[in-house]
Design a protein around this motif. Structure first.
Motif, short mmCIF file in Angstrom:
data_model
loop_
_atom_site.label_atom_id
_atom_site.label_comp_id
_atom_site.label_asym_id
_atom_site.label_seq_id
_atom_site.Cartn_x
_atom_site.Cartn_y
_atom_site.Cartn_z
N GLY A 55 -5.92 -3.82 3.43
CA GLY A 55 -4.70 -4.30 3.51
C GLY A 55 -3.82 -4.20 2.33
O GLY A 55 -2.83 -4.57 2.41
N GLY A 56 -4.54 -3.29 1.27
CA GLY A 56 -3.99 -3.65 0.02
C GLY A 56 -3.67 -4.78 -0.85
O GLY A 56 -2.80 -5.02 -1.64
N LEU A 57 -4.50 -5.78 -0.65
CA LEU A 57 -4.31 -7.14 -1.06
C LEU A 57 -5.47 -7.10 -2.38
O LEU A 57 -5.26 -7.79 -3.30
N ASP A 58 -6.00 -5.95 -2.76
CA ASP A 58 -7.12 -6.11 -3.89
C ASP A 58 -7.24 -4.53 -4.10
O ASP A 58 -7.10 -3.79 -3.29
N ILE A 59 -7.93 -4.27 -5.10
CA ILE A 59 -8.33 -2.85 -5.65
C ILE A 59 -9.87 -2.82 -5.72
O ILE A 59 -10.52 -3.70 -6.18
N ASP A 73 -6.09 2.86 -3.27
CA ASP A 73 -6.86 2.76 -4.52
C ASP A 73 -6.07 3.47 -5.81
O ASP A 73 -5.48 4.56 -5.96
N GLY A 74 -5.84 2.89 -6.93
CA GLY A 74 -5.21 3.20 -8.02
C GLY A 74 -3.75 2.86 -7.99
O GLY A 74 -2.98 3.01 -8.95
N MET A 75 -3.31 2.23 -6.78
CA MET A 75 -1.89 1.81 -6.77
C MET A 75 -1.69 0.52 -7.74
O MET A 75 -2.45 -0.23 -7.86
N GLY A 76 -0.59 0.37 -8.01
CA GLY A 76 0.00 -0.71 -8.80
C GLY A 76 0.19 -1.77 -7.87
O GLY A 76 0.35 -1.51 -6.87
N GLU A 77 0.58 -2.99 -8.31
CA GLU A 77 0.81 -4.25 -7.40
C GLU A 77 1.99 -3.96 -6.84
O GLU A 77 2.22 -4.19 -5.47
N GLN A 78 3.13 -3.48 -7.44
CA GLN A 78 4.43 -3.45 -6.77
C GLN A 78 4.16 -2.35 -5.55
O GLN A 78 5.02 -2.23 -4.64
N GLU A 79 3.46 -1.01 -5.91
CA GLU A 79 3.51 -0.36 -4.93
C GLU A 79 2.73 -0.70 -3.66
O GLU A 79 3.04 -0.35 -2.54
N ARG A 84 2.59 -2.93 2.02
CA ARG A 84 2.48 -3.97 3.03
C ARG A 84 3.81 -4.13 3.68
O ARG A 84 4.05 -4.50 4.88
N ARG A 85 4.64 -4.27 2.99
CA ARG A 85 6.16 -4.64 3.43
C ARG A 85 6.46 -3.57 4.60
O ARG A 85 7.18 -4.00 5.63
N ASP A 86 6.29 -2.23 4.27
CA ASP A 86 6.70 -1.40 5.18
C ASP A 86 5.64 -0.83 6.16
O ASP A 86 6.17 -0.24 7.48
N ARG A 87 4.30 -0.81 5.98
CA ARG A 87 3.34 0.03 6.85
C ARG A 87 2.30 -0.78 7.58
O ARG A 87 1.46 -0.63 8.47
N ILE A 88 1.93 -2.06 6.78
CA ILE A 88 0.74 -2.96 7.04
C ILE A 88 1.22 -4.24 7.59
O ILE A 88 1.76 -5.08 6.88
N GLY A 89 0.80 -4.54 8.72
CA GLY A 89 1.16 -6.06 9.39
C GLY A 89 -0.28 -6.96 9.17
O GLY A 89 -1.42 -6.20 9.57
#
Length: 236
Positions: A55-59, A73-79, A84-89
């Motif tokens: 879910g992109g909450l951790d790396i 993996d490798g994404m920054g927090e803002q990315e 999460r805002r656009d694609r993951i509920g």
């Protein structure tokens, strides 16, 4: 069908350096578009860790995670926040509703963040609340409704953006059996009606029996669950 989730050789630990405790050990997973995949296992097996990473909450410590064609993996927090805002509920055990907002306003929060026009937002929220059996509670605040109703609001909120992936981490863990049944039936029905893709951590026999696949997380890896973990349907 194409894959919405691809996880390859995922490793993750809790803690740091010499005190690190391995949780995921070379785990791999593929979830195809339109699948409802349940992840089960003993408490502490790492299900929450896995869903948080997908879910992109951790790396992760190492490994590759792709969701809807995007590498996490490798994404920054803002990315990851934008993803999460656009694609993951996401649905957590606790609904996490904003107490100062009404039920309808809580469901509409992700749509406001995406700058969805007011008329479209109101129409979508109204439809979601009706599907969740909450239409008459739209103007109430979270402390004016019951626990199962609050969790239904959380499910509706997660679906508001029409996510590419719905991640639900033990969505009924804080509810009693009678309350949990309605929430899981709502989640199941909503996912099926939309042809959505869902990854759900649960040990509920009713939902396990209706999932496309049931995977058991054990010793840091996933395996297809045996018959003892795929019970026959119990509730109508």
């Amino acid at each position: 069908m194409g894959a919405v989730v691809v996880v390859e050789d995922l490793h993750h630990s809790h803690g740091h350096a010499s005190a690190a405790v391995p949780v995921l050990r070379g785990l791999s997973l593929t979830v195809r578009r339109g699948e409802l995949v349940a992840v089960t296992g003993r408490p502490g097996a790492g299900r929450t860790t896995l869903l948080g990473l997908v879910g992109g909450l951790d790396i992760p410590v190492s490994g590759r995670i792709t969701v809807d064609g995007v590498r996490l993996d490798g994404m920054g927090e803002q990315e990851r926040l934008r993803l999460r805002r656009d694609r993951i509920g996401i649905v957590f055990p606790s609904p996490g509703l904003l107490p100062v907002l009404t039920v309808a306003e809580n469901v509409g929060v992700p749509l406001r963040l995406r700058n969805v026009p007011a008329h479209e937002r109101e129409e979508r929220v109204s439809r979601l609340l009706a599907e969740a059996g909450l239409g008459e509670l739209a103007g109430r605040r979270p402390d004016e409704i019951g626990g199962a109703q609050r969790q239904r609001v959380a499910v509706a909120r997660a679906l508001a953006i029409r996510p590419a992936l719905l991640v639900a981490d033990e969505p009924t863990a804080l509810l009693g059996p009678g309350e949990a049944a309605g929430v899981l039936e709502l989640l199941y029905t909503a996912v099926r009606a939309r042809g959505a893709t869902a990854l759900v951590a649960t040990r509920d026999p009713w939902l396990l029996s209706r999932s496309d696949r049931v995977l058991e997380l054990r010793d840091g890896r996933l395996r297809e669950a045996g018959p003892e973990l795929r019970p026959l349907p119990a509730r109508p």
